[in-house]
Scaffold this motif. Structure first.
Motif, mmCIF file in Angstrom:
data_model
loop_
_atom_site.group_PDB
_atom_site.id
_atom_site.type_symbol
_atom_site.label_atom_id
_atom_site.label_comp_id
_atom_site.label_asym_id
_atom_site.label_seq_id
_atom_site.Cartn_x
_atom_site.Cartn_y
_atom_site.Cartn_z
ATOM 1 N N ARG A 157 7.380 2.806 -4.698
ATOM 2 C CA ARG A 157 6.338 2.175 -3.879
ATOM 3 C C ARG A 157 4.978 2.229 -4.581
ATOM 4 N N LEU A 158 4.749 3.324 -5.332
ATOM 5 C CA LEU A 158 3.488 3.476 -6.068
ATOM 6 C C LEU A 158 3.539 2.801 -7.433
ATOM 7 N N ARG A 178 -3.376 4.095 -1.053
ATOM 8 C CA ARG A 178 -2.276 4.723 -1.779
ATOM 9 C C ARG A 178 -2.438 6.233 -1.908
#
Length: 201
Positions: A157-158, A178
Motif C-alpha cells: 500500500r505504501l 501515509r
C-alpha cells in the motif's frame, strides 16, 4: 508503540500491548481477513482435497498479488538475459499450474494465521490500559506468519520496493495521510523481529 516479544519458559513468547496497540493489530488483521475473502468449502474426502484445484491466474489486487506471487518468472536477476517469448510462455504455464494446486492451501493458512491473531487479542482483558499476551510455540508461529503478511500488505500500500525507501517515508510530515501506515509498518517490523528472536534456539 514499544511492545517487544520476550521468550517464556517452555517455549512461546509474551508481549505487553496497550489498548491502542491491540486495536491497531486487530483492525489490520480483520482487514486482511476481509481481503482474503471467505474460506472455500473443502471436500470431506482427503484424496479429493489433495487434487482440489484453485485459481490459475494471479490476483488482481496488488496486495494479494504480493502475498500470492507467481512461483516462476518474477523479477529478472541482474546480468541475466530476459526470457524469450517461448520461455516466458513456459514460465507462465508453470506458474499457473503451481498456483492451481497451492494457492487454496496457502490462502487457508494465511487466513487461519490472521484469525488466530484476532482470537488471541479478543481473549485479552486489559487492566490499567494494557494486557500481557502469552503465546505457545504454535501461537508464535501463527503470529509470525500474520505479522509478515501485514507488513507485506502495508508495504504494498505504501509502494515500498526497497527497505531503504522506508527512511524517506519516515520523514513524512505528520499531516501526510501515509504517516500512520508508515508508523504501523515500522512497529510491526519491530514486533516481528523480536518474535523471531524468541523462536531461535
Amino acid at each position: 508503540m514499544s511492545g517487544q516479544f520476550t521468550p517464556i519458559p517452555g517455549g512461546g513468547a509474551a508481549v505487553t500491548l496497550d489498548e491502542v496497540e491491540i486495536s491497531i493489530i486487530r483492525s489490520l488483521a480483520t482487514q486482511l481477513l476481509e481481503l482474503f475473502g471467505p474460506g472455500e468449502e473443502t471436500p470431506d474426502d482427503p484424496l479429493a482435497q489433495l487434487f482440489e484445484e484453485g485459481p490459475s491466474e494471479p490476483p488482481s489486487d496488488p496486495v494479494l498479488k504480493r502475498l500470492f506471487p507467481d512461483a516462476y518468472g518474477g523479477p529478472q536477476a541482474p546480468g541475466r538475459r530476459p526470457p524469450d517469448d517461448k520461455e516466458a510462455a513456459e514460465q507462465r504455464e508453470r506458474a499457473a499450474e503451481f498456483r492451481r494446486y497451492t494457492e487454496n492451501d496457502l490462502r487457508a493458512r494465511k487466513r487461519d494465521d490472521a484469525l488466530a491473531v484476532i482470537r488471541s487479542l479478543d481473549a485479552l482483558v486489559p487492566t490499567g490500559g494494557s494486557a500481557e499476551l502469552h503465546l505457545d510455540p504454535e501461537g508464535s508461529r501463527r503470529w509470525l506468519g500474520a505479522l509478515n503478511d501485514l507488513r507485506l500488505a502495508l508495504g504494498e500500500r505504501l509502494e515500498v520496493k526497497d527497505e531503504d525507501e522506508i527512511e524517506d517515508l519516515f520523514r513524512l510530515p505528520d499531516e501526510d495521510p501515509r504517516k500512520p501506515l508508515v508508523m504501523a509498518y515500522l512497529w510491526l517490523g519491530s514486533l516481528q523481529e523480536t518474535l523471531v528472536a524468541t523462536l531461535l534456539p
